[in-house]
Design a protein around this motif. Structure first.
Motif, PDB file in Angstrom:
ATOM      1  N   GLY A   1       0.791  -1.229   0.000  1.00  0.00           N
ATOM      2  CA  GLY A   1       0.000   0.000   0.000  1.00  0.00           C
ATOM      3  C   GLY A   1       0.817   1.270   0.000  1.00  0.00           C
ATOM      4  O   GLY A   1       0.258   2.369  -0.038  1.00  0.00           O
ATOM      5  N   GLN A   2       2.139   1.156   0.019  1.00  0.00           N
ATOM      6  CA  GLN A   2       3.038   2.314   0.043  1.00  0.00           C
ATOM      7  C   GLN A   2       3.755   2.449  -1.289  1.00  0.00           C
ATOM      8  O   GLN A   2       4.390   1.498  -1.759  1.00  0.00           O
ATOM      9  CB  GLN A   2       4.066   2.158   1.171  1.00  0.00           C
ATOM     10  CG  GLN A   2       5.193   3.173   1.157  1.00  0.00           C
ATOM     11  CD  GLN A   2       4.736   4.574   1.525  1.00  0.00           C
ATOM     12  OE1 GLN A   2       4.242   4.808   2.628  1.00  0.00           O
ATOM     13  NE2 GLN A   2       4.896   5.505   0.603  1.00  0.00           N
ATOM     14  N   THR A   3       3.670   3.624  -1.893  1.00  0.00           N
ATOM     15  CA  THR A   3       4.393   3.883  -3.131  1.00  0.00           C
ATOM     16  C   THR A   3       5.851   4.202  -2.822  1.00  0.00           C
ATOM     17  O   THR A   3       6.140   4.988  -1.921  1.00  0.00           O
ATOM     18  CB  THR A   3       3.773   5.062  -3.905  1.00  0.00           C
ATOM     19  OG1 THR A   3       2.425   4.732  -4.226  1.00  0.00           O
ATOM     20  CG2 THR A   3       4.529   5.329  -5.199  1.00  0.00           C
ATOM     21  N   ALA A   4       6.756   3.575  -3.546  1.00  0.00           N
ATOM     22  CA  ALA A   4       8.189   3.796  -3.325  1.00  0.00           C
ATOM     23  C   ALA A   4       8.922   3.752  -4.658  1.00  0.00           C
ATOM     24  O   ALA A   4       8.449   3.156  -5.626  1.00  0.00           O
ATOM     25  CB  ALA A   4       8.756   2.741  -2.382  1.00  0.00           C
ATOM     26  N   MET A   5      10.076   4.400  -4.686  1.00  0.00           N
ATOM     27  CA  MET A   5      10.963   4.290  -5.833  1.00  0.00           C
ATOM     28  C   MET A   5      11.861   3.090  -5.593  1.00  0.00           C
ATOM     29  O   MET A   5      12.635   3.061  -4.634  1.00  0.00           O
ATOM     30  CB  MET A   5      11.800   5.561  -5.996  1.00  0.00           C
ATOM     31  CG  MET A   5      12.722   5.538  -7.206  1.00  0.00           C
ATOM     32  SD  MET A   5      11.828   5.473  -8.778  1.00  0.00           S
ATOM     33  CE  MET A   5      11.264   7.179  -8.911  1.00  0.00           C
ATOM     34  N   ILE A   6      11.752   2.089  -6.450  1.00  0.00           N
ATOM     35  CA  ILE A   6      12.522   0.856  -6.286  1.00  0.00           C
ATOM     36  C   ILE A   6      13.600   0.807  -7.365  1.00  0.00           C
ATOM     37  O   ILE A   6      13.309   0.915  -8.554  1.00  0.00           O
ATOM     38  CB  ILE A   6      11.623  -0.384  -6.370  1.00  0.00           C
ATOM     39  CG1 ILE A   6      10.487  -0.280  -5.346  1.00  0.00           C
ATOM     40  CG2 ILE A   6      12.434  -1.652  -6.137  1.00  0.00           C
ATOM     41  CD1 ILE A   6       9.465  -1.389  -5.435  1.00  0.00           C
ATOM     42  N   ILE A   7      14.849   0.642  -6.935  1.00  0.00           N
ATOM     43  CA  ILE A   7      16.007   0.661  -7.839  1.00  0.00           C
ATOM     44  C   ILE A   7      16.864  -0.550  -7.526  1.00  0.00           C
ATOM     45  O   ILE A   7      17.061  -0.895  -6.350  1.00  0.00           O
ATOM     46  CB  ILE A   7      16.827   1.949  -7.643  1.00  0.00           C
ATOM     47  CG1 ILE A   7      15.963   3.189  -7.917  1.00  0.00           C
ATOM     48  CG2 ILE A   7      18.071   1.961  -8.537  1.00  0.00           C
ATOM     49  CD1 ILE A   7      16.575   4.486  -7.426  1.00  0.00           C
ATOM     50  N   GLY A   8      17.393  -1.212  -8.549  1.00  0.00           N
ATOM     51  CA  GLY A   8      18.245  -2.359  -8.266  1.00  0.00           C
ATOM     52  C   GLY A   8      19.036  -2.833  -9.467  1.00  0.00           C
ATOM     53  O   GLY A   8      18.730  -2.499 -10.614  1.00  0.00           O
TER      54      GLY A   8
END
Length: 332
Positions: free
Chosen positions: A106-113
Motif C-alpha cells: 500500500g506504500q508507493t516507493a521508488m525501487i532501484i536495483g
C-alpha cells in the motif's frame, strides 16, 4: 531439491538413494516407507547441518546461483504494480540498473536495483549486472524524483562490481559513484538498501547508502571479490577460499562489525530454493521499515544516516604524550 555445488554432494547422494528406493518400491510393489522415511530424515538433517555451517566462499557460491531471484523477480513478487523508468537524460539507458515506481504493502516507493539476467542473452543485455556511469546517474535521477514527491527509496543490490571498461572510466565512473554516495547520504526521504546477492565494491555502494541496510543470509558485501583479492595477493585464483575468509564478507561478519543493520533469513538452502517465500519475508521487512521510517523527523533521519556511515572504520586511540622534536639525536 536442485543440487549445484560440491559441498552439497552428501545431499545429492541421499537424493539418489531415495529415488532408487522409490523406483524399487514402484516396480516390486513392496512397502519401503520405513526406509524412505529414515533416508528423508537423514536428508533433512544433513541439509540443516550443511547450510548452517557454510564457509565464506560457500556463501559466495550460493549468492551467485543462476536460479537466485534478481531485482525484477522480487519486484514482480512483492509489488502490486510497477512502472519502470528509463535513462539518465544524458547518455542513455543502462540496462544493468532498473528502477521505477512500485506499490508495496500500500506504500508507493521508488525501487532501484541491479539486474543480471537469467540466461546468456539476457546477461549480455544486462551487462552481467555491471553498471556504467549512466546507470548510477539514472539511479540518482530517480532518487531525486522520489525526493521531489516525498516518497521513500528502496534499493536492491546484486552486482559483481561497476563496469571496469575504458569507456566507463572516460564517462566518469568514479565520479558517478562518488556523487551517488554524497547525494544518498543527505537524501531527504527514507532509504532502505538490501543486498540480495553479490555486493562488490563501489558498484554496490553506489546505491547502498541508506537508513536501513540489510543483507540476505547467503550474500556477501566487500570492497573486492575473493577471486580478485587472491589474484592480487597470490597472483592466482587458487586462494579464493582463503581470501573469502580473510575479507569477512558474509552477512554475519558484516553485522558483527556494525556495517549493516540486520540480516534477513533465507529459506533453507538459499533464496533460489523458494523465491516466493523469500520475497514474502523481504516484503514483510520492507513494509515494516517503511511504516516506521515515514513517521521519523527527516532532519533527524538524515543526521543519523550521515553519522552512521561516518563512524564506520573510525579508530579512536589515546593521544600519545607530547615529546620535543629531535634533531641529530639531541632534544631541541
Amino acid at each position: 531439491m536442485k543440487i549445484t555445488f560440491d559441498f552439497e554432494k552428501p545431499l545429492s547422494d541421499l537424493q539418489t538413494q531415495i529415488e532408487k528406493i522409490r523406483q524399487v518400491e514402484e516396480k516390486t510393489k513392496v512397502d519401503m516407507s520405513a526406509t524412505l522415511n529414515e533416508l528423508q530424515d537423514k536428508f533433512e538433517e544433513a541439509k540443516k547441518t550443511i547450510y548452517t555451517n557454510l564457509s565464506g566462499w560457500q556463501k559466495v557460491q550460493i549468492s551467485r546461483h543462476p536460479d537466485r531471484p534478481y531485482t525484477l523477480q522480487y519486484i514482480e513478487l512483492m509489488c502490486d504494480d510497477f512502472i519502470e523508468l528509463h535513462g539518465d537524460r544524458n547518455v542513455g539507458d543502462d540496462k544493468a540498473i532498473i528502477g521505477g515506481w512500485g506499490t508495496i504493502g500500500g506504500q508507493t516507493a521508488m525501487i532501484i536495483g541491479h539486474q543480471k539476467g537469467k540466461n546468456t542473452k539476457d546477461r549480455q543485455y544486462r551487462n552481467f549486472g555491471m553498471a556504467n556511469p549512466e546507470g548510477y546517474r539514472k539511479a540518482l535521477r530517480l532518487m531525486k524524483m522520489a525526493e521531489k514527491f516525498n516518497k521513500p527509496v528502496i534499493t536492491l543490490i546484486d552486482t559483481p562490481g561497476a563496469y571496469p571498461g575504458l569507456e566507463a572510466e572516460e564517462r566518469g565512473q568514479g565520479e558517478a559513484i562518488a556523487r551517488n554516495i554524497l547525494e544518498m547520504s543527505v537524501l531527504r526521504v527514507p532509504v532502505i538498501c538490501v543486498v540480495i546477492g553479490e555486493g562488490a565494491s563501489g558498484g554496490a555502494i553506489g546505491i547502498g547508502i541508506g537508513d536501513k541496510v540489510y543483507m540476505l543470509e547467503h550474500t556477501w558485501y566487500s570492497v573486492i571479490s575473493p577471486e580478485s583479492c587472491s589474484s592480487i595477493l597470490w597472483r592466482t585464483w587458487d586462494y579464493k577460499e582463503r581470501a573469502a575468509e580473510a575479507l569477512k564478507l558474509t552477512s554475519n561478519e558484516m553485522f558483527k562489525n556494525k556495517l549493516i543493520d540486520g540480516i534477513i533469513k533465507e529459506p533453507l538452502g538459499g533464496a533460489h530454493q523458494d523465491p516466493i517465500a523469500m520475497a514474502s519475508v523481504l516484503k514483510k521487512q520492507l513494509v515494516k521499515d517503511l511504516k516506521t521510517l515515514k513517521d521519523r523527523n527527516i532532519d533527524e533521519l538524515v543526521s543519523e544516516r550521515v553519522d552512521k556511515f561516518c563512524s564506520m572504520g573510525v579508530v579512536i586511540e589515546d593521544e600519545p604524550a607530547a615529546t620535543a622534536p629531535i634533531i641529530n639525536d639531541q632534544e631541541v
